[in-house]
Design an enzyme around this catalytic site. Structure first.
Site, PDB file in Angstrom:
ATOM      1  N   ARG A  39      21.583  60.110  45.806  1.00  0.00           N
ATOM      2  CA  ARG A  39      20.877  58.769  45.933  1.00  0.00           C
ATOM      3  C   ARG A  39      21.963  57.903  46.792  1.00  0.00           C
ATOM      4  O   ARG A  39      21.464  56.960  47.558  1.00  0.00           O
ATOM      5  CB  ARG A  39      20.642  58.169  44.635  1.00  0.00           C
ATOM      6  CG  ARG A  39      19.340  58.745  43.887  1.00  0.00           C
ATOM      7  CD  ARG A  39      18.276  59.427  44.777  1.00  0.00           C
ATOM      8  NE  ARG A  39      17.333  60.132  43.939  1.00  0.00           N
ATOM      9  CZ  ARG A  39      17.197  61.240  43.660  1.00  0.00           C
ATOM     10  NH1 ARG A  39      18.124  62.097  44.192  1.00  0.00           N
ATOM     11  NH2 ARG A  39      16.248  61.909  42.953  1.00  0.00           N
TER      12      ARG A  39
ATOM     13  N   ALA B 142      36.055  42.608  30.509  1.00  0.00           N
ATOM     14  CA  ALA B 142      34.848  42.624  31.035  1.00  0.00           C
ATOM     15  C   ALA B 142      34.629  43.193  32.534  1.00  0.00           C
ATOM     16  O   ALA B 142      33.744  43.941  32.856  1.00  0.00           O
ATOM     17  CB  ALA B 142      34.145  41.372  30.914  1.00  0.00           C
TER      18      ALA B 142
ATOM     19  N   PHE C 205      46.073  33.604  36.571  1.00  0.00           N
ATOM     20  CA  PHE C 205      46.610  33.413  38.151  1.00  0.00           C
ATOM     21  C   PHE C 205      48.090  34.015  38.271  1.00  0.00           C
ATOM     22  O   PHE C 205      48.560  34.374  39.365  1.00  0.00           O
ATOM     23  CB  PHE C 205      46.360  31.969  38.535  1.00  0.00           C
ATOM     24  CG  PHE C 205      45.033  31.979  38.997  1.00  0.00           C
ATOM     25  CD1 PHE C 205      44.452  32.299  40.122  1.00  0.00           C
ATOM     26  CD2 PHE C 205      44.323  31.103  37.791  1.00  0.00           C
ATOM     27  CE1 PHE C 205      42.984  32.082  40.542  1.00  0.00           C
ATOM     28  CE2 PHE C 205      42.846  31.084  38.465  1.00  0.00           C
ATOM     29  CZ  PHE C 205      42.066  31.587  39.565  1.00  0.00           C
TER      30      PHE C 205
ATOM     31  N   CYS D   9      45.151  34.977  52.403  1.00  0.00           N
ATOM     32  CA  CYS D   9      45.493  35.541  51.018  1.00  0.00           C
ATOM     33  C   CYS D   9      45.156  34.651  49.903  1.00  0.00           C
ATOM     34  O   CYS D   9      44.839  33.461  50.225  1.00  0.00           O
ATOM     35  CB  CYS D   9      46.776  36.283  50.983  1.00  0.00           C
ATOM     36  SG  CYS D   9      48.233  35.050  50.993  1.00  0.00           S
TER      37      CYS D   9
ATOM     38  N   CYS E  44      47.332  31.580  50.216  1.00  0.00           N
ATOM     39  CA  CYS E  44      46.869  30.370  51.240  1.00  0.00           C
ATOM     40  C   CYS E  44      45.659  29.665  50.740  1.00  0.00           C
ATOM     41  O   CYS E  44      45.493  28.385  50.932  1.00  0.00           O
ATOM     42  CB  CYS E  44      46.350  31.384  52.335  1.00  0.00           C
ATOM     43  SG  CYS E  44      47.340  32.402  53.454  1.00  0.00           S
TER      44      CYS E  44
ATOM     45  N   CYS F  24      37.539  31.703  28.893  1.00  0.00           N
ATOM     46  CA  CYS F  24      36.541  32.322  27.906  1.00  0.00           C
ATOM     47  C   CYS F  24      36.675  31.717  26.214  1.00  0.00           C
ATOM     48  O   CYS F  24      35.552  31.533  25.738  1.00  0.00           O
ATOM     49  CB  CYS F  24      36.714  33.843  27.616  1.00  0.00           C
ATOM     50  SG  CYS F  24      37.204  34.649  29.197  1.00  0.00           S
TER      51      CYS F  24
ATOM     52  N   CYS G 214      52.396  30.694  55.138  1.00  0.00           N
ATOM     53  CA  CYS G 214      52.244  31.326  53.659  1.00  0.00           C
ATOM     54  C   CYS G 214      53.539  32.318  53.368  1.00  0.00           C
ATOM     55  O   CYS G 214      53.836  33.103  54.094  1.00  0.00           O
ATOM     56  CB  CYS G 214      50.895  31.748  53.604  1.00  0.00           C
ATOM     57  SG  CYS G 214      50.631  32.726  52.068  1.00  0.00           S
TER      58      CYS G 214
ATOM     59  N   CYS H  91      51.906  35.769  53.048  1.00  0.00           N
ATOM     60  CA  CYS H  91      51.171  36.346  54.157  1.00  0.00           C
ATOM     61  C   CYS H  91      51.459  35.993  55.748  1.00  0.00           C
ATOM     62  O   CYS H  91      51.023  36.418  56.422  1.00  0.00           O
ATOM     63  CB  CYS H  91      49.458  36.690  53.707  1.00  0.00           C
ATOM     64  SG  CYS H  91      48.900  35.159  54.457  1.00  0.00           S
TER      65      CYS H  91
END
Lengths: 338, 67
Positions: free
Chosen positions: A7, A34, A127, A166, A169, A181, A240, A243
């Site tokens: 499929r 999750a 983060f 990135c 940035c 959560c 940055c 990057c």
């Protein structure tokens, strides 16, 4: 055409040729909560050649509502997520090479994990680690797909080194606090929606159909019936440090890494010793048995005293449950574990 | 005034004169956000200086950490 993937091969943008490309690719998923379980199951069903999945945590009852690879016995036995995920993924598709690691990903680990990887999928919950993934992605020129969700709100963005801005940035700084959560809860459709965006983008990258990528910062709120996407290309910055033209990869510098972390979704703090050393759990069990209640499995030891519970992993990491206070957690850690 | 925020027409009090106050109004001021006004992405340092007018088309995306 193989029956198993027929499929997906009939779907014109993939085809038999795309399926063969998927079979020859290696994806790293960081986090098996999750988002990680959702992406992992989808990619394994899609016939990815090799999947590496890493997670530092173990399965708890509160995970079962949305973390789709886990079942009750995993929560009962506090099985590490990496172990439980691998077991289920192999039942789904035994043809896939699945590497699962019980691991807290930091600088040293990420540089090892990304070797030979074609794509990184973010399924983390903070983060600090996303900016680490972001720097590793830039340093080794590997695309990665940011994804995150809280409540009924989700967000995703695909980062292609050399092409798109990135994460550094876009953020300019590490977000502090905010909803988790823990404070806002989460419903499973939010997870599934972010997973749908991440996996679709992943499939495009795996079949090398880069022109079809979304190229926008996508967000939605399923409960408020909102959806929006912003073209953020103009935010790519030559200055940055991750990057730009002069790169220092600041988040690959160990001194920028947090050694303690408050865990999303629970009143818990993780403590990671600065020197890595394997713990002898049997010795520890007999030592702590006089102080409180001790439960043990081959991967970790759980120690309950008063209202607090500590979980000690073989690799030396400790979760202190029952507090969000880092210093209180450290005090307990040092009190019982030296 | 009426703004088009993330494709929804939303009435907001006229005293919300700039993007910075708008973010406070939606309790997004503590978040890292990316804001686009009439197709132009704002620099984060310009939120307070960017005046709002009736009919402005605004997109707001905020970053969250969970997963």
């Amino acid at each position: 055409m193989s029956e198993r993937y027929s499929r997906q091969e009939i779907f014109a943008p993939i085809g038999a040729e795309g399926q063969e490309k998927i079979r020859n690719k290696h994806v790293l998923i960081v986090g098996a909560g999750a988002l990680g379980t959702g992406s992992a199951e989808a990619l394994v069903r899609a016939g990815i050649g090799k999947l590496t999945i890493v997670d530092r945590d173990y399965v708890e009852w509160s995970n079962l509502q949305r973390q789709q690879l886990y079942i009750e016995k995993d929560a009962q036995n506090r099985i590490p997520k990496a172990v439980a995920a691998k077991e289920r993924l192999l039942q789904v598709n035994s043809e896939v090479d699945i590497q699962a690691h019980i691991m807290d990903v930091s600088v040293g680990e990420i540089e090892e994990l990304v070797k030979g990887v074609h794509l990184i999928i973010d399924a983390t919950d903070n983060f600090d680690i996303r900016l680490l993934l972001n720097d590793a992605s830039q340093k080794y020129t590997i695309p990665w797909i940011y994804g995150s969700c809280v409540g009924s709100y989700g967000i995703s963005y695909t980062i292609i080194p050399g092409k798109t801005p990135c994460l550094n940035c876009l953020l300019e700084s590490v977000p502090l606090g905010g909803l988790t959560c823990d404070t806002a809860g989460i419903i499973s459709p939010t997870v599934q929606m972010v997973v749908a965006y991440q996996v679709t983008e992943a499939l495009k990258i795996l079949v090398e159909d880069f022109d079809s990528l979304l190229r926008k910062l996508q967000s939605f709120d399923l409960w408020k019936n909102q959806q929006t996407a912003i073209d953020v290309q103009s935010l790519k910055k030559d200055s940055c440090p991750s990057c730009g033209t002069v790169r220092t990869y600041p988040y690959l510098d160990f001194s920028n890494q947090t050694k303690t972390a408050i865990l999303c979704g629970r009143e818990s703090v993780q403590i990671r010793p600065s020197v890595q050393a394997e713990r002898n759990l049997d010795e520890l069990a007999s030592m702590l048995a006089h102080q409180g209640k001790v439960d043990q499995n081959p991967f970790l030891l759980s120690f309950t005293i008063d209202e607090k519970r500590m979980v000690i992993f073989k690799d030396g990491r400790v979760f202190v449950h029952g507090t969000k206070d880092v210093s209180e957690a450290k005090t307990l850690y040092h009190r019982y574990l030296g | 005034m009426e703004l088009l925020i993330n494709n929804d027409k939303i009435k907001i009090p006229d005293e919300i004169g700039n993007v910075s106050v708008l973010l406070e109004h939606f309790q997004l001021d503590k978040h890292i956000v990316i804001v686009e006004v009439n197709g132009v992405i704002l620099d984060k340092t310009n939120h307070r200086d960017t005046r709002l007018s009736d009919g402005d088309k605004i997109e707001i995306v905020h970053f969250v950490g969970g997963g």
